[in-house]
Design an enzyme around this catalytic site. Structure first.
Site, PDB file in Angstrom:
ATOM      1  CE  LYS A   1      -2.388  -1.317   3.661  1.00  0.00           C
ATOM      2  NZ  LYS A   1      -1.822  -2.677   3.842  1.00  0.00           N
ATOM      3  CB  THR A   2       3.706   2.390   2.070  1.00  0.00           C
ATOM      4  OG1 THR A   2       2.967   2.377   3.279  1.00  0.00           O
ATOM      5  CG2 THR A   2       4.652   3.579   2.086  1.00  0.00           C
TER       6      THR A   2
ATOM      7  CG  ASP B   1      -0.163   3.269   6.959  1.00  0.00           C
ATOM      8  OD1 ASP B   1      -1.055   2.570   6.439  1.00  0.00           O
ATOM      9  OD2 ASP B   1       0.880   2.791   7.449  1.00  0.00           O
TER      10      ASP B   1
ATOM     11  CB  THR C   1      -5.013  -3.426   8.060  1.00  0.00           C
ATOM     12  OG1 THR C   1      -5.283  -2.765   9.308  1.00  0.00           O
ATOM     13  CG2 THR C   1      -3.582  -3.108   7.634  1.00  0.00           C
TER      14      THR C   1
ATOM     15  NE  ARG D   1       6.743  -4.626   5.677  1.00  0.00           N
ATOM     16  CZ  ARG D   1       5.677  -3.876   5.939  1.00  0.00           C
ATOM     17  NH1 ARG D   1       4.727  -4.347   6.721  1.00  0.00           N
ATOM     18  NH2 ARG D   1       5.556  -2.680   5.413  1.00  0.00           N
TER      19      ARG D   1
END
Length: 366
Positions: free
Chosen positions: A86-87, A131, A180, A239
Site C-alpha cells: 500500500k505504501t 496510513d 487494513t 515483506r
C-alpha cells in the site's frame, strides 16, 4: 519488492498490535531493519511493481486519465493486509503524477487542528498518504470530508458563543488512504474516494519474482528452486519474503558458499523455525496444544491461550488469522477446532472419535 512502511510509531510497530506481533520473522509489520533496507528495494513505477495485476491496471487508467486532463488524480483508498504494497503504491502514484508526497498516519492525527495544519501546507497536486486511516480521530475525520470534496476546511477560532469558523481554501491534492480494516471506515468517508483498490495476498510465482528482483538489488546469488522454497514459506506477503531472503542470505554466507539453493534455503528457514507452509513457533505451539492437549477441540480461546503461554489477544490476532486462512484451524460457536489438514501437517493421526466414517473431522468434533 512491494511492501508497506508502518508509520504509526517511530520503531515501525503499530501500537494497536497485540504483544508479540511485530518481532516475528513471519510477522507482516515492518520492524527497524525492514525500514532501513526497504528504501533501496522499493519499485519506482507501476511497470516495476510486481503482482496486484487488477489493481495496477485500474490504477494505471486513473493516473493516465488524470495526466491527460492536466488535473490531480482522484482520491485513492487502498485496503489489504500489512506488507502487500500500500505504501509502495502511494509513492508510485506520486511519482507517476510528478508530484511530491507527504506521509502520515491516522493515529498521529488526534485533533482536527493536526489535520488542518497538514492540509493547509500542501502544495497543488501533492499526494497526501494517510496510513491506517481508519484509526484517525472523529473530529479530524469529519474535517477530512469537506477537504476531500470541496478542497476547503473551516478553522474554528475562539471558544464558546464567540467562536468563529474561518473558511480556508486548499489547493487541489490527492489523498491516498491505506487501511487494513476497510470495514471500520464510515460510509461518508469511504464514498469520497474516487478509486478503491483491494490488495490480495500474492501467489507463490509472484513472490518468486519479488525475491529474484530483491536478490539482484542485494547482490545475492539465488537459484530458481531456492527462490521457490522461500516463496512457499512467505505467507503470500512480499515483506515477509524479503525478510526471509535476508535471513537465508546470512545463512548461505556463513554455512555455504553464498549461493542460495533449495537445500540451503530449507536448512536456513528450519534454523529460524519457519516450516514449509510458513508456520513459526507460535503457530505450531497453538496447533500442538489444540491437537495434543484438547484432541483437536473445540476449546475456548482463553483456555488455548493459557495452554500456549501467550496472551489471549496474541493468539487471536497474531496466530489465528493465518491458521484460519490456511485451513488449519476453524472458529466455531463452541470454540476453536483443528481441521484434518492440521492433523496432517503436524504429522498426527486424529482420534477415532473425532472423525466420521469418511475420515473427515466434524465441525463440532462429532
Amino acid at each position: 519488492m512491494n511492501w508497506d512502511d508502518s508509520t504509526d510509531t517511530a520503531d515501525g510497530q503499530d501500537p494497536g498490535l497485540p504483544p508479540g506481533g511485530a518481532d516475528r520473522l513471519v510477522g507482516a509489520d515492518a520492524d527497524g531493519e525492514d525500514t532501513a533496507v526497504e528504501a533501496a528495494l522499493r519499485p519506482k513505477d507501476l511497470e516495476e511493481f510486481v503482482g496486484q495485476e487488477r489493481v495496477r491496471e485500474q490504477l494505471d487508467l486513473v493516473l493516465r486519465a488524470a495526466r491527460a486532463r492536466g488535473a490531480t488524480a482522484d482520491h485513492v483508498l487502498l485496503s489489504g493486509a500489512p506488507g502487500l504494497g500500500k505504501t509502495t503504491l502511494s509513492m508510485i502514484i506520486a511519482a507517476e503524477m510528478g508530484a511530491p508526497i507527504r506521509i502520515t498516519s491516522g493515529p498521529a492525527i488526534q485533533h482536527a487542528g493536526d489535520l488542518a495544519a497538514i492540509l493547509s501546507s500542501l502544495q497543488e497536486g501533492e499526494v497526501l498518504f494517510l496510513d491506517e486511516i481508519h484509526r484517525m480521530s472523529r473530529p479530524a475525520e469529519e474535517m477530512l470530508y469537506m477537504a476531500m470534496e470541496d478542497f476547503r476546511v473551516d478553522v474554528i477560532v475562539g471558544k464558546g458563543p464567540g467562536a468563529t469558523a474561518i473558511p480556508l481554501e486548499l489547493p487541489p491534492f490527492t489523498l491516498v488512504g491505506a487501511t487494513t480494516r476497510a470495514g471500520l471506515l464510515p460510509p461518508p468517508l469511504r464514498d469520497r474516494f474516487g478509486f478503491t483498490g483491494h490488495m490480495e495476498f500474492y501467489a507463490p510465482n509472484e513472490l518468486e519474482r519479488v525475491i529474484h528482483r530483491s536478490a539482484g538489488l542485494l547482490d545475492v546469488d539465488i537459484e530458481t528452486e531456492g527462490a521457490a522454497e522461500i516463496a512457499g514459506r512467505s505467507r503470500g506477503t512480499p515483506r515477509i519474503a524479503n525478510r526471509l531472503l535476508r535471513r537465508v542470505r546470512d545463512y548461505a554466507q556463513v554455512k555455504a558458499d553464498g549461493l542460495i539453493t533449495r537445500e540451503i534455503a530449507a536448512q536456513a528457514l528450519d534454523v529460524y523455525e519457519v516450516d514449509g507452509r510458513g508456520l513459526d513457533r507460535l503457530d505450531r505451539a497453538v496447533l500442538t496444544a489444540l491437537l495434543k492437549l484438547f484432541s483437536g477441540g473445540p476449546v475456548g480461546l482463553s483456555t488455548l491461550a493459557v495452554a500456549v503461554g501467550e496472551e489471549r489477544e496474541t493468539v487471536e490476532e497474531v496466530a489465528e488469522p493465518f491458521l484460519v486462512r490456511e485451513g488449519l484451524l476453524a472458529r466455531t460457536p463452541r470454540g476453536r477446532i483443528a481441521t484434518p489438514a492440521a492433523w496432517t501437517h503436524m504429522g498426527l493421526v486424529p482420534p477415532q472419535q473425532m472423525t466420521g466414517g469418511n475420515g473427515q473431522q466434524g465441525l463440532f468434533g462429532t
